[in-house]
Each structure stands twice: as structure tokens, then as C-alpha cells.
Design a protein around this motif. Structure first.
Motif, mmCIF file in Angstrom:
data_model
loop_
_atom_site.group_PDB
_atom_site.id
_atom_site.type_symbol
_atom_site.label_atom_id
_atom_site.label_comp_id
_atom_site.label_asym_id
_atom_site.label_seq_id
_atom_site.Cartn_x
_atom_site.Cartn_y
_atom_site.Cartn_z
ATOM 1 N N LEU A 184 0.742 -1.053 0.171
ATOM 2 C CA LEU A 184 -0.169 -0.006 0.047
ATOM 3 C C LEU A 184 0.947 1.186 0.021
ATOM 4 O O LEU A 184 0.503 2.138 -0.649
ATOM 5 N N ALA A 185 2.061 1.200 0.571
ATOM 6 C CA ALA A 185 2.854 2.257 0.706
ATOM 7 C C ALA A 185 3.414 2.618 -0.733
ATOM 8 O O ALA A 185 3.681 3.930 -1.118
ATOM 9 N N GLY A 186 3.623 1.655 -1.555
ATOM 10 C CA GLY A 186 4.125 1.765 -2.850
ATOM 11 C C GLY A 186 3.294 2.525 -3.664
ATOM 12 O O GLY A 186 3.370 3.103 -4.570
ATOM 13 N N ALA A 187 1.749 1.970 -3.476
ATOM 14 C CA ALA A 187 0.704 2.685 -4.178
ATOM 15 C C ALA A 187 0.514 4.306 -3.876
ATOM 16 O O ALA A 187 0.445 4.898 -4.844
ATOM 17 N N LEU A 188 0.759 4.331 -2.593
ATOM 18 C CA LEU A 188 0.575 5.856 -2.376
ATOM 19 C C LEU A 188 1.769 6.840 -2.822
ATOM 20 O O LEU A 188 1.599 7.947 -3.340
ATOM 21 N N LEU A 189 2.911 6.233 -3.408
ATOM 22 C CA LEU A 189 3.863 6.852 -4.131
ATOM 23 C C LEU A 189 3.342 7.296 -5.533
ATOM 24 O O LEU A 189 3.843 8.438 -6.117
ATOM 25 N N GLU A 190 2.494 6.407 -6.161
ATOM 26 C CA GLU A 190 1.971 6.831 -7.289
ATOM 27 C C GLU A 190 0.636 7.269 -7.434
ATOM 28 O O GLU A 190 0.255 7.990 -8.411
ATOM 29 N N ASN A 191 -0.275 6.946 -6.367
ATOM 30 C CA ASN A 191 -1.548 7.582 -6.449
ATOM 31 C C ASN A 191 -1.665 9.220 -6.098
ATOM 32 O O ASN A 191 -1.029 9.668 -5.101
ATOM 33 N N LYS A 192 -2.546 9.910 -6.887
ATOM 34 C CA LYS A 192 -2.670 11.319 -6.569
ATOM 35 C C LYS A 192 -4.170 11.563 -6.206
ATOM 36 O O LYS A 192 -4.227 12.654 -6.464
ATOM 37 N N ALA A 193 -4.836 10.790 -5.936
ATOM 38 C CA ALA A 193 -6.164 10.965 -5.601
ATOM 39 C C ALA A 193 -6.847 10.557 -4.407
ATOM 40 O O ALA A 193 -7.732 11.258 -3.658
#
Length: 604
Positions: free
Chosen positions: A300-309
Motif C-alpha cells: 500500500l505504501a508503494g501505491a501511495l507513491l503513485e496515486n494522486k487521488a
């Protein structure tokens, strides 16, 4: 001895209609005495005569002795002896014969059933059941005739049609706990496919599994109206998370997804993380009370690096630990959109708190809410939290409930709050704070006009702590909600708080549950309520051992103060009798009648 010789025993020729109750069958049987034409009797009675003949075999002298003994034992005359003997033997053998016959029939039937079951052929009973149209099953409620089963099916179908109609008509639809399962979801998903109204749909606790989520395939991809989807309380597991994540990658409408208590693990979290990398519409993600560990947190931390919403992520009640918190901190550090972080109950400890606060300080966005309650954070962890409080310019809501920061941690938090002008709500309940630690918190309120909600329940501050706080709240601070339940303040503490209420103009919600106030504490508070107080609207005095005397005082206070603002009074779990309850009820009715229909909710 022949049948003919029976005449020497003086058997009458005419049948005598005497009845005898069988000791074996409990019913009356009619017997007949035999004449010389006994050879013409029915064959079914021959065995009876043989039994009688057998009894009369032997020498005449022996028969005479036996007859005398029998007559003397029975107390009958000589002329009645043969008749009595025959009657008893007939009764004995008749009953026994009938029992043997019934036993034989039952044994034959049982044998036939056993043979048929071994050969695999259904018995007559089974054939009869099947021919009557019954369908047998071990499932509860499934052993129904076709008529009943079809009726139940029609009723279920009618219910689902009603649900489908709701989906087409209303913007917010709550279908939680209906238990319609996978089949029901497949039926209802069709309505979502053409939905133009439903924006919030709650499908929680419906027995939906991973297979049922396939119903959304081809539906959610095209639905742009639906904004909130709640699937909490369904055991979809990791496979369900994978299925749903694949569908959500192509959805552009849903902004809030709730998957609490859904039996998700690290693999499920990984699938959701992959979805977050591609989804640009989701704002709120709830994954509370699942089984997500360090690996899932890392994904999930890795996803936060890419997610902007994403704006809010809820991971309460998982197994992140210190490592999970450290991994998540890295993702937060590089994310700009996150506003709310909920990590309640992940046992991150002091080290996890340090890593997390470091990531939040480097966060490029504006975090407004941080929940790190129940995480085994001590005084060392409180130091790192205090550093974040000093420097943040966006935090509004901070929860440290049920940690163990103690007086030392409370003093550090208090020093940090002196430099903060953004936090409006702070929860320090259940942190083993005493009067010393509370003193620092109280002094902050002298100069702080931002904090409006202060939660201090489950801290043993005692009467002295209550005094320290009350002295400040008389004329300082802007606290609107003050919660001091389970703080051991006693009657003396109630006196201090009651005195503060005479002057305070901001406190609208006061929680004093379980403080051992008793009648004396209730009377003290009642005196303050009689004086003009236009701020207090909700007073909670539950679990305080208050009896009728305290109830009478409160009832009088409610009636006496025309400007009293109280609309809710909780006295549940006290020791009120019907007299105290009646007094309070009459006070409520009086207020309603005298003050233009004003209502006060009183809970016993």
C-alpha cells in the motif's frame, strides 16, 4: 388321554359366555368349554386342547393329588375345578400366542427392510416419501414439498425485485444484513448496470463471497453515478479483493470503497495497491479489521507513491506493527493527496510512532487527521508525536486514546500544544495520566482558544486533577465538549466542576460517567443548573450510584431554570426507583408544557 375322555371331567356341552381379562393383552377374551364334538372345532384352537391334554397326562392318583392341591389353593369347589383350569390355560396360551405372532410379523418386516437397504433398492417407505413429492436435504428449511419451496422462491424473488426497485429509485440505499448471498448480488447487479440514481449503496453483511463479486464485472466499469460502495462484513478474502480490484481499475465513479472485516490478508492488500496505482477516482479506502501485515502495508505504501487521488486511508485493527508503520511512512512522505490516516490498533509502539511522525513531517500535502490510538505508545513515542504537533500547520484531529504516555508524555504533549494553533480535537483518554500530567494540559487551555473537544476519560486524575482543570475552565479556553468519564473524581471533583459550570459559557457537552458521584455529587451539579447556564445541552451522569434524592434535585433544577439549555440528561445504570423516575418524567413534561414545547430527553 384322548379328547373323548375329557367328558369324564364333566365338561358342559353348552358354551358358557364368561369373559376373562388377559394378563398379557389387557383385553377381554371369551372362552368356551368343549363338548364331545370338540373334534369339529376350528384348527386354530387345536393347540389349546393339546396343551390341556398335556396337563392331564400321568397317573390318576397324581392327577387327584394335583387337583386337590389346586382346589385348596384357589378356594373353589370340586365341580368348578376343570372349568377354572381350562380358562387359565387358554388365557395364558392365547396371550402368549398373540405376542409371538406380532413379534414374528415385526421381525419379517425388519428383515425385509434390511435386505432392501443392503441391495441398494429403496424401501417401500422411501418410495412412498419420494412418490409424495418430498425433496430431502440436510440443509435447514430445504426439506419442503415443491409447493412450499416454490412459494419461498417466489417470495425471495419478490424481495429482490423490491431491492432492485430501490436501487433504481433512491440515491442512498441501505441493504445491509439482508443475507441475499452471491445469487442475490447477481440479481441486483443488473440494476446497478443501468443505475441513474443510487449514489450510495450498502451491501455489508450479506454473505457475499469472492464468487459473488464477479457480478460486478461489466457493471461497475460502466457505472459513473455510484459514489460509495460498502461491502464490509462479507468474507470475500484475498480472491475477492483481486476480483474487485481488477474491476475497479476501469471504474471512474466510485469515490469511497469500504472493505472492513472482509477477511483480507497481504495478497488482498497487494491487489488493492495495484488498483490504486491505476484508479484516479477513489478518495476514501477503508480496510479496517482485516489481517494485513507488514507485507500488505509495504504494498500500500508503494501505491501511495503513485496515486494522486486518495484522501483518506483506514487501516485500523490490522497487524502493521513498527515495520508496517515505517513502510507506510515512506509512502506518505512521497504522497501529496493524503489528508487522513487511521492506524488505530496496529501495535506500532514507540519506534513505529517515530518513523510515522517523521514521514508525516516530510509529507508534501496537508494531513488533517491522525489516529494512532491503542498502539502501545509510551512516553518516548509521545516525544515524537509532540515534535510533529509543534511543526504541523494542518492537523485538526489527533487521537492518542488508549496508549500509555503517562504524566511525562502528557507534559510533552502539553508543551507542544502551546505552539500549535490548528488542533481542535485531541483525545488523550486511557493514557494513565494523573493530576501532575493534567496540570500541564490545563495550563495550555489558558492561552489556547482553538481546542474545542478534550477527551480525558479513563485517566485517574482524581479530585485534585478535577480541581486543577475546573479552575482554568471557569474563565479560560473555548472547550465545548469535555469528557471525564471513569476519572475517579468523586463527590469533591463534582463540586469543583459544578462551581466551574456557574461561570463557564462554552461547555455544551459534559461526560462525567462512572465517577462515584452518588446523590451528593448530583445535588452539587443540580445547584449549578438552577443558576443561569445557557451553554450546557448534554449531561451524562450514567454509572454514578445516584439514587432518588439525587434524581429529585436534578428534577427540581430542570423545572426551576427557565433559560436552561439542557436537552439530554443520561442517568442510565444508576439506582433510581420508580419515584425518582416519575419525578424526572414530570419535570420533562413540565418543561414541555411551560416552555413552548421544549423537549428534554431523559434516559434512565
Amino acid at each position: 388321554m384322548s379328547v373323548q375322555s375329557l367328558h369324564s371331567v364333566s365338561l358342559p356341552l353348552k358354551p358358557q359366555g364368561r369373559t376373562h381379562k388377559s394378563p398379557f393383552l389387557g383385553q377381554k377374551l371369551r372362552f368356551f368349554r368343549f363338548s364331545s364334538s370338540s373334534h369339529s372345532l376350528r384348527s386354530g384352537s387345536k393347540w389349546l386342547s393339546r396343551g390341556v391334554l398335556a396337563n392331564y397326562s400321568g397317573s390318576p392318583s397324581r392327577r387327584t393329588r394335583e387337583s386337590k392341591v389346586y382346589r385348596s389353593s384357589q378356594g373353589v369347589s370340586r365341580n368348578s375345578q376343570p372349568s377354572s383350569n381350562i380358562d387359565q390355560y387358554v388365557s395364558l396360551f392365547g396371550g402368549a400366542g398373540l405376542i409371538l405372532a406380532v413379534t414374528f410379523v415385526v421381525w419379517k418386516v425388519a428383515e425385509k427392510l434390511l435386505v432392501s437397504s443392503k441391495s441398494g433398492k429403496p424401501s417401500n417407505i422411501e418410495n412412498k416419501a419420494s412418490s409424495s413429492g418430498l425433496r430431502w436435504s440436510f440443509g435447514p428449511g430445504s426439506n419442503l414439498s415443491p409447493g412450499v419451496s416454490s412459494r419461498v422462491e417466489r417470495q425471495s424473488r419478490a424481495k429482490l425485485n423490491e431491492f432492485a426497485k430501490e436501487l433504481r429509485m433512491f440515491s442512498s440505499v441501505d441493504m445491509s444484513g439482508r443475507n441475499f448471498g452471491d445469487e442475490g448480488l447477481f440479481f441486483l447487479a443488473e440494476s446497478l448496470g443501468f443505475n441513474q440514481n443510487a449514489e450510495e449503496v450498502d451491501f455489508s453483511a450479506n454473505g457475499i463471497t469472492a464468487d459473488g463479486l464477479k457480478a460486478f464485472d461489466g457493471v461497475l466499469q460502466n457505472n459513473v453515478v455510484l459514489k460509495t460502495l460498502n461491502l464490509s462484513g462479507n468474507d470475500i478474502g484475498d480472491e475477492g479483493a483481486k476480483c474487485l480490484s481488477g474491476i475497479m481499475m476501469e471504474n471512474s465513479g466510485i469515490q469511497k470503497l469500504q472493505l472492513n472485516s472482509a477477511d483480507l490478508g497481504d495478497e488482498g492488500a497487494k491487489a488493492i495497491a495495484e488498483m490504486l496505482k491505476k484508479n484516479s477516482s477513489l478518495r476514501v479506502l477503508e480496510l479496517n479489521n482485516n489481517k494485513i501485515d507488514y507485507s500488505g502495508f509495504s504494498s500500500l505504501a508503494g501505491a501511495l507513491l503513485e496515486n494522486k487521488a486518495i484522501r483518506s486511508i483506514h487501516l485500523n485493527g490490522n497487524y502493521g506493527g513498527a515495520l508496517g508503520a515505517a513502510a507506510l511512512a515512506k509512502g506518505i512522505e512521497g504522497n501529496k493527496s493524503l489528508r487522513e490516516l487511521h492506524l488505530h490498533g496496529n501495535t506500532i509502539g514507540d519506534e513505529g510512532a517515530r518513523a510515522l511522525m517523521s514521514g508525516l513531517l516530510l509529507h508534501k500535502g496537508k494531513v488533517t487527521t491522525v489516529d494512532i490510538g491503542n498502539n502501545s505508545i509510551g512516553a518516548k513515542g509521545a516525544f515524537h508525536v509532540a515534535e510533529f504537533i509543534k511543526k504541523t500547520r494542518s492537523l485538526i484531529w489527533l487521537n492518542l486514546y488508549m496508549n500509555d504516555i503517562g504524566d511525562e508524555g502528557a507534559e510533552r504533549i502539553a508543551d507542544a500544544l502551546k505552539q500549535n494553533r490548528t488542533i481542535t480535537t485531541i483525545d488523550l483518554g486511557g493514557n494513565n495520566i494523573h493530576e501532575k500530567g493534567l496540570s500541564g494540559i490545563s495550563q495550555v487551555l489558558k492561552d489556547n482558544s482553538v481546542i474545542t473537544t478534550l477527551e480525558l476519560s479513563y485517566n485517574p486524575i482524581g479530585p485534585d486533577g478535577a480541581k486543577e482543570l475546573s479552575e482554568v475552565l471557569k474563565f479560560h479556553g473555548k472547550v465545548e465538549a469535555l469528557r471525564l468519564g471513569w476519572c475517579k473524581i468523586g463527590v469533591k471533583g463534582a463540586e469543583y466542576i459544578a462551581e466551574a459550570l456557574k461561570y463557564n459559557t462554552t461547555i455544551s457537552t459534559l461526560d462525567l460517567r462512572a465517577n462515584g458521584l452518588g446523590d451528593d455529587g448530583a445535588v452539587c451539579l443540580a445547584r449549578s443548573l438552577k443558576i443561569v447556564n445557557e451553554a450546557l445541552t448534554s449531561l451524562d451522569l450514567g454509572f454514578n450510584e445516584i439514587r432518588d434524592r439525587g434524581a429529585f434535585a436534578l428534577a427540581q433544577a430542570l423545572k426551576a431554570n427557565e433559560d436552561l439549555a439542557v436537552t439530554s440528561l443520561n442517568l442510565s445504570s444508576n439506582f433510581l426507583t420508580k419515584y425518582g423516575q416519575v419525578a424526572l418524567t414530570e419535570a420533562r413534561d413540565h418543561i414541555f408544557e411551560m416552555y413552548d414545547g421544549k423537549e428534554v430527553d431523559i434516559f434512565f
